[in-house]
Design an enzyme around this catalytic site. Structure first.
Site, mmCIF file in Angstrom:
data_model
loop_
_atom_site.group_PDB
_atom_site.id
_atom_site.type_symbol
_atom_site.label_atom_id
_atom_site.label_comp_id
_atom_site.label_asym_id
_atom_site.label_seq_id
_atom_site.Cartn_x
_atom_site.Cartn_y
_atom_site.Cartn_z
ATOM 1 N N LYS A 1 52.292 42.611 44.375
ATOM 2 C CA LYS A 1 52.037 41.314 44.983
ATOM 3 C C LYS A 1 53.355 40.653 45.368
ATOM 4 C CE LYS A 1 47.842 40.526 42.231
ATOM 5 N NZ LYS A 1 46.870 40.530 43.342
ATOM 6 N N ARG B 1 38.070 46.659 40.700
ATOM 7 C CA ARG B 1 36.885 47.478 40.960
ATOM 8 C C ARG B 1 36.922 48.784 40.170
ATOM 9 N NH1 ARG B 1 38.422 47.404 47.195
ATOM 10 N NH2 ARG B 1 39.170 45.410 46.391
#
Length: 502
Positions: free
Chosen positions: A277, A351
């Site tokens: 990030k 996920r």
């Protein structure tokens, strides 16, 4: 905190603060004339002049003019009587809770009947008072060493009403249960990641299970390796902190069937891995376990209310760090289900941990699954920060869930999951699935990936990336963790429990 129900006799109020609901034309409120007689004729004049505002969410504080314990009256503007909704009232009571903290009021009296209308009965107003004020009282824990502020606690609550004492206390206590569970979830989200590791989260869950006599199971790295949980293990590869799969079972009866599975993403910190990030994007990633907090909060309510529905909670807890051992784009991993996954983006890690978690929930007997996660920035782009995004494979199950969300005032919007979306998730030259088909439709691809592991089990995916935290103070609490979906998950279980009893 002591709570008692008294009649509507203003001369006998023992609290330091009296809270009064003030509609437009308050003279139509039963016992308003008694309040005027108690406070003085100036009350009616001040309402007409606007010195006491009846506008919705406007609060007027006036000193008590009589001798006694009562020091102040909070006149809470409710606006037009006919248009006031339960969602409005919850937020209004939240606002009252925040004002109680600001004024450090510890003994209060609430004239419950003054907050009712044709649609909001006394029981509803009582519940909303407890829930709204309880959430409004929340303060973010801090680690400051220079603060001299004393912790605030509400000691005594007097409930003024002519209704049945036992019923009123029951609804008020229920509202408190919901508020306290939300606040605990908020605290978990607000905790620094070096304090709330996967191990510490498991310790919290174990204490919760012991409190309510849930069955408890905790899988560490060795157990995950033995079972073949390659998805969560891949995310954990770069970390020095061991992962945990946390499992709690609430047995409503001896027959372990018709089980609702609540599955939470518990990524205690997300660097993004090698798909790292940005500098600004890293700040706030301590809250990437908001889904786990929602499930833990819901389980606290379930423990308190004992619904007649079996529930299993599964939380996949780890951080997503960078090291020489971390997983990388182009890796191929094998999940607990046996399905292989091509890694295209290590920042699409939520996920992956959910894939193994929902598979394990199914293996443990879950007949319905709701997964909750701060999964994608795409849901914020699509819906903003005040709406939770949803996917489902079962219309009937989702309708029941939507009724629960409407009841709690937590807005949920369903997005489509088409066969074309599924084809893109399944597109890979080297594996069964890929974990990042693209930025377009990001929320759909993230949740749809989890859906690949539920098969035909009725399933709902909730992306709370926008709603799990608030960047500003709001009616129901301060900025920070919101406790999103705690109340809706618990209400869903309660609704399904009632349906099974019919």
């Amino acid at each position: 905190m002591k709570t008692e129900v008294t009649g509507v006799n203003f001369n006998e109020v023992q609290a330091e603060v009296l809270i009064v609901g003030t509609f437009k034309h308050p003279e139509n409120t039963q016992y308003w004339s008694e309040l005027v007689s108690f406070y003085g004729a100036s009350l009616e004049k001040w309402v007409k002049s606007g010195d006491i505002s009846t506008d919705r969410k406007k609060l007027t504080k006036l000193p008590a003019l009589q001798d006694g314990k009562l020091q102040r009256i909070f006149f809470v503007g409710l606006g037009d009587r006919k248009s006031l909704t339960e969602d409005d009232l919850r937020e209004i009571f939240g606002m009252v809770g925040k004002e109680l903290v600001a004024s450090k009021s510890t003994n209060i009296s609430i004239w419950l009947d003054s907050f009712t209308n044709e649609d909001i009965e006394i029981e509803d107003a009582t519940y909303l008072a407890a829930e709204g004020i309880g959430m409004g009282l929340y303060q973010v824990p801090h680690f400051k060493t220079t603060s001299n502020a004393n912790d605030y606690y509400l000691d005594n609550i007097e409930l003024l009403t002519t209704s049945d004492e036992k019923e009123i206390l029951s609804f008020f206590n229920l509202g408190q249960v919901y508020a306290e569970a939300v606040n605990e979830a908020r605290t978990l989200v607000n905790m620094p990641s070096n304090v709330l590791t996967a191990t510490k989260m498991a310790e919290y869950a174990k204490e919760l299970a012991e409190t309510y006599d849930f069955e408890y199971e905790e899988l560490g790295k060795a157990e995950m390796e033995e079972l073949g949980m390659g998805a969560i293990l891949a995310v954990n590869q770069g970390s020095t902190e061991e992962p945990r799969l946390i499992v709690m079972k609430y047995r409503a009866n001896d027959d372990w069937s018709d089980v609702i599975g609540l599955v939470g993403k518990g990524v205690t910190y997300d660097t993004g891995g090698y798909s790292i990030k940005s500098k600004d994007g890293l700040v706030g990633m301590k809250g990437d376990m908001g889904g786990a907090a929602a499930v833990l909060g819901a389980m606290r309510i379930i423990g308190e209310t004992s619904p007649s529905k079996n529930v299993i909670a599964v939380i996949a807890a780890t951080d997503n760090m960078i090291s020489g051992n971390a997983f990388k784009p182009d890796d191929v991993i094998t999940s607990l289900s046996g399905k292989t996954i091509e890694i295209l983006n290590t920042d699409a890690e939520g996920r992956l941990v959910l894939a193994d978690a929902v598979t394990y929930a199914k293996q443990q007997g879950a007949n319905y699954i709701v997964d909750v996660a701060t999964l994608t920035g795409g849901v914020i782009v699509a819906l903003g920060k005040d709406k939770t995004g949803a996917l489902t494979n079962n219309e009937t199950f989702f309708e029941t869930f939507l009724e629960a969300s409407v009841e709690t005032g937590e807005f949920v919007w369903r997005l489509p999951l088409t066969e074309k979306d599924k084809k893109r998730i399944r597109k890979s030259d080297v594996a069964d699935l890929n974990n990042s088909p693209g930025r377009d439709g990001h929320m759909i691809f993230g949740g749809g990936f989890v859906g690949e592991f539920v098969d035909n089990t009725p399933w709902i995916h909730l992306d709370i990336a926008g709603t799990s935290e608030s960047s500003v103070s709001h009616d129901l609490g301060p900025k920070g963790g919101t406790g999103s979906m705690v109340r809706t998950l618990a209400t869903l279980v309660e609704r399904m429990s009632m349906e099974s009893e019919e």
